[in-house]
Motif scaffolding. Structure first.
Motif, short mmCIF file in Angstrom:
data_model
loop_
_atom_site.label_atom_id
_atom_site.label_comp_id
_atom_site.label_asym_id
_atom_site.label_seq_id
_atom_site.Cartn_x
_atom_site.Cartn_y
_atom_site.Cartn_z
N PHE A 56 9.13 29.19 3.78
CA PHE A 56 10.10 28.57 3.10
C PHE A 56 11.76 29.08 3.97
CE2 PHE A 56 6.41 29.78 0.65
CZ PHE A 56 6.48 29.37 -0.40
N LEU A 57 12.03 30.08 3.92
CA LEU A 57 13.08 30.38 4.16
C LEU A 57 13.91 29.05 5.17
CD1 LEU A 57 15.43 32.35 3.39
CD2 LEU A 57 15.22 33.66 5.09
N VAL A 58 12.40 29.40 6.15
CA VAL A 58 13.22 28.07 7.75
C VAL A 58 13.54 26.82 6.82
CG1 VAL A 58 11.38 27.60 10.22
CG2 VAL A 58 12.01 29.54 9.07
N PHE A 59 12.21 26.59 6.01
CA PHE A 59 12.90 24.73 5.66
C PHE A 59 13.93 24.93 4.42
CE2 PHE A 59 8.53 24.18 6.20
CZ PHE A 59 7.59 22.96 6.90
N ILE A 60 14.69 25.74 4.11
CA ILE A 60 16.11 25.11 3.61
C ILE A 60 16.81 25.35 4.46
CG2 ILE A 60 15.89 27.84 2.90
CD1 ILE A 60 17.07 24.35 0.81
N SER A 61 16.70 26.78 5.32
CA SER A 61 18.10 26.51 6.01
C SER A 61 17.41 25.02 6.97
CB SER A 61 17.75 27.89 7.16
OG SER A 61 16.39 28.26 8.22
N PHE A 62 16.81 24.09 7.41
CA PHE A 62 16.62 23.49 8.28
C PHE A 62 17.40 22.19 7.92
CE2 PHE A 62 14.20 25.78 11.78
CZ PHE A 62 15.22 25.05 12.75
N GLY A 63 17.24 22.33 6.25
CA GLY A 63 17.17 21.47 5.34
C GLY A 63 18.83 21.45 4.94
N LEU A 64 19.67 22.44 4.48
CA LEU A 64 20.70 22.76 4.81
C LEU A 64 21.58 22.69 5.42
CD1 LEU A 64 20.65 25.41 1.68
CD2 LEU A 64 21.06 23.14 1.50
N ASP A 65 21.13 22.63 6.99
CA ASP A 65 21.73 22.44 8.02
C ASP A 65 21.52 20.87 8.18
OD1 ASP A 65 22.38 24.99 9.32
OD2 ASP A 65 20.33 25.01 10.60
N GLY A 66 20.56 20.18 8.06
CA GLY A 66 20.86 18.38 7.48
C GLY A 66 22.45 18.44 7.10
N PHE A 67 23.13 19.16 6.22
CA PHE A 67 24.52 18.82 5.60
C PHE A 67 25.76 19.15 6.58
CE2 PHE A 67 21.96 18.97 1.88
CZ PHE A 67 21.99 17.43 1.50
N ALA A 68 24.90 20.36 7.14
CA ALA A 68 25.91 20.64 8.27
C ALA A 68 26.04 20.63 9.51
CB ALA A 68 25.15 21.87 8.34
N HIS A 69 25.06 18.91 10.47
CA HIS A 69 24.98 17.97 10.78
C HIS A 69 26.00 17.16 10.52
CE1 HIS A 69 22.09 21.29 13.00
NE2 HIS A 69 20.96 20.94 12.28
N ALA A 70 25.85 16.45 9.84
CA ALA A 70 26.45 15.48 8.81
C ALA A 70 28.03 16.03 8.74
CB ALA A 70 26.19 14.91 8.21
N ALA A 71 28.27 17.01 8.84
CA ALA A 71 29.70 17.48 8.32
C ALA A 71 30.13 17.00 10.12
CB ALA A 71 29.69 18.67 7.62
N GLU A 72 29.43 18.02 10.65
CA GLU A 72 29.65 18.04 11.95
C GLU A 72 30.23 16.75 12.36
OE1 GLU A 72 27.46 20.17 15.08
OE2 GLU A 72 26.15 20.98 13.56
N ALA A 73 29.44 15.58 12.53
CA ALA A 73 29.07 14.55 12.96
C ALA A 73 30.72 13.48 11.99
CB ALA A 73 28.14 13.30 13.20
N ILE A 74 30.70 13.36 11.17
CA ILE A 74 31.77 12.84 10.25
C ILE A 74 33.10 13.34 10.43
CG2 ILE A 74 32.36 12.15 8.05
CD1 ILE A 74 29.59 12.17 7.36
N LEU A 75 32.83 14.80 9.96
CA LEU A 75 34.47 15.76 10.14
C LEU A 75 35.06 16.12 11.64
CD1 LEU A 75 33.01 16.69 7.00
CD2 LEU A 75 34.36 18.38 7.37
N GLY A 76 34.03 15.64 12.28
CA GLY A 76 34.88 15.76 13.67
C GLY A 76 34.96 14.27 14.11
N GLU A 77 34.63 13.08 13.15
CA GLU A 77 35.01 12.51 14.13
C GLU A 77 37.02 12.40 13.36
OE1 GLU A 77 33.62 8.19 13.32
OE2 GLU A 77 31.47 9.20 13.96
N ALA A 78 37.32 13.06 11.75
CA ALA A 78 38.12 13.09 11.21
C ALA A 78 38.94 13.86 11.83
CB ALA A 78 38.17 13.29 9.72
N VAL A 79 38.41 14.76 13.23
CA VAL A 79 39.56 15.89 13.21
C VAL A 79 40.16 14.55 14.47
CG1 VAL A 79 39.59 17.61 15.75
CG2 VAL A 79 38.83 17.48 12.75
N GLY A 80 39.17 14.24 15.46
CA GLY A 80 39.18 13.33 16.34
C GLY A 80 40.66 12.17 15.90
N ARG A 81 40.38 11.69 14.67
CA ARG A 81 41.14 10.85 14.45
C ARG A 81 42.39 11.28 13.85
NH1 ARG A 81 36.79 8.43 11.76
NH2 ARG A 81 37.15 8.79 10.48
N ARG A 82 42.62 12.83 13.35
CA ARG A 82 43.93 13.46 13.11
C ARG A 82 43.99 13.21 11.67
NH1 ARG A 82 47.55 15.46 17.09
NH2 ARG A 82 46.59 15.13 19.18
N ASP A 83 42.83 12.34 10.96
CA ASP A 83 43.00 12.31 9.23
C ASP A 83 42.73 13.09 8.08
OD1 ASP A 83 42.25 10.81 6.92
OD2 ASP A 83 41.42 9.33 7.50
#
Length: 432
Positions: free
Chosen positions: A263-290
């Motif tokens: 149960f714990l593993v499934f929710i950790s990977f599920g919530l990590d999906g938002f972490a991965h999305a944050a890495e990509a979207i927010l990472g691009e914002a850092v690259g654009r200095r936004d």
């Protein structure tokens, strides 16, 4: 973007869940315990090198945000080369790793015998697992969620089919479970390499070629990965101590905790999906200095993570007993697992901050702060586990895990202003 990532992430623990469910329908609880310990030993090494994904996504996203496609190409080659080198070293060290691990864990003779068998087969999947980590991190950095999703679903399909064939068809027991995972991991790696080759052909042409083993880039990559590795060492040590303490409580609590840990593993990977999305979207914002986009996207990610966490709590509360019954047919294990079901039900609420903030910090490549807050929360866990387990038994063990996850989130939240102030990309250009 987060939706497909969540589906892809949730498919990852299906390997472990299917393995547990298959042996959960064998006659003795020590089969579940053996897979729990064997998988824990494998995962200790497996997750320790998760920096190959976590340390690849944000640099790729930042390079993409800066339109530096030569660097995007170089990053995947560096990551795959590092994965191959680490995988080869780990295979050479497999026997000392196994010997030390089993010496530290006080499990029953039956559990130890089958856990050894499981590990010595599945450990050969490590090179494939590490290569897949690197590829998935690179795809996420390019905002490509389809390829990782197909890779994970394909791997899990192969694993499920072979699990059923090897265990119930051929009667190979724990060894069959390990062999199924081994074959599935390599199948996923081959598919991933095919996707990487196709994606490289489609990237915009760069005006120059980036040196693959550029000294400055390699030093930065290794520094990021060092911090992430130390951070991950704490995470896998929590899992190892959780399973080791479970084994000390007996085969029945160990089997029940392995079922509930799913149960714990499934929710950790599920919530990590938002972490991965944050890495990509927010990472691009850092690259654009936004800075403005960075803060806005952070708020959106946290909002959706909270909604998913609430939904997970509801599902676990209502369907928890049915999920446990699906995982094992052993009545004693079911009863014990249902007694402690309240903890997996509460964990999404406790852990949402830790998992989502991880993505924010990784997007900014502020891995030193991540490492330091993780060390603090690991110290909290150690204190709780050695005080509460003798007093409260298995409830104390689960309470220590909750303290670890809650402490991570709190410390990351408190450190966030310092993290933002440390970003020269935002101090030199607001982007608003």
């Amino acid at each position: 973007m987060a939706g497909p990532i969540i589906i892809s992430n949730i498919s990852v623990p299906l390997l472990g869940a299917v393995d547990t469910a298959v042996v959960g329908h064998l006659p003795e609880p020590y089969y579940i315990g053996a897979v729990a310990i064997g998988a824990m030993l494998f995962n200790y090494v497996y997750y320790l090198f998760n920096f190959l994904r976590m340390g690849t996504t944000a640099p790729t996203a930042q390079a993409r945000g800066a339109n530096d496609y030569a660097q995007v190409r170089a990053i995947i080659v560096r990551a795959l080369a590092l994965a191959a080198a680490i995988g080869a070293c780990l295979l050479l060290l497999q026997l000392p790793i196994l010997g030390v691990a089993l010496w530290l864990i006080d499990a029953s003779a039956q559990v130890e015998t089958h856990a050894r068998e499981y590990f010595l087969i599945r450990v050969w999947a490590l090179p494939a697992v590490l290569a897949v980590y690197a590829m998935i991190g690179w795809f996420y950095g390019l905002r490509d969620v389809r390829c990782p999703l197909v890779m994970q679903l394909f791997t899990n399909f192969i694993n499920i089919v072979l699990d059923l064939l090897f265990v119930f068809g051929f009667g190979w027991g724990v060894a069959g479970v390990a062999l199924a995972s081994l074959i599935a991991e390599y199948a996923g790696m081959v598919l991933g390499l095919f996707y990487v080759r196709a994606r490289l052909k489609k990237l915009p042409q760069a005006e120059h070629r980036a040196a693959i083993f550029d000294r400055a880039k390699m030093v930065r990559m290794l520094a990021i990965n060092r911090d992430i590795m130390l951070r991950t060492l704490c995470v896998v040590s929590v899992l190892a101590l959780f399973m080791a303490k479970s084994a000390e409580l007996g085969d029945l609590p160990l089997a029940a905790n392995q079922v509930l840990h799913t149960f714990l593993v499934f929710i950790s990977f599920g919530l990590d999906g938002f972490a991965h999305a944050a890495e990509a979207i927010l990472g691009e914002a850092v690259g654009r200095r936004d800075r403005k986009t960075f803060l806005h996207a952070k708020g959106v990610v946290f909002l959706w993570a909270a909604l998913v966490a609430g939904a997970a709590m509801a599902v676990y509360a209502v369907f928890g007993p049915a999920i446990i019954a699906l995982m094992t047919s052993i009545p004693e294990v079911r009863t014990q697992a249902e007694e402690f079901l309240i903890w997996p039900v509460l964990m999404p609420l406790v852990s949402i901050w830790a998992y989502t903030y991880d993505g924010v910090y990784l997007a900014a490549t502020r891995t030193r702060l991540m490492r330091n807050t993780m060390l603090g929360s690991f110290a909290i866990f150690l204190g709780l586990i050695y005080v509460l387990v003798p007093m409260l038994g298995n409830h104390g063990l689960w309470l220590a895990v909750a303290g670890f996850l809650g402490g991570r989130g709190l410390l990351l939240h408190l450190a966030f202003p310092a993290m933002m102030n440390s970003l020269p990309e935002f101090s030199s250009h607001d982007g608003a």
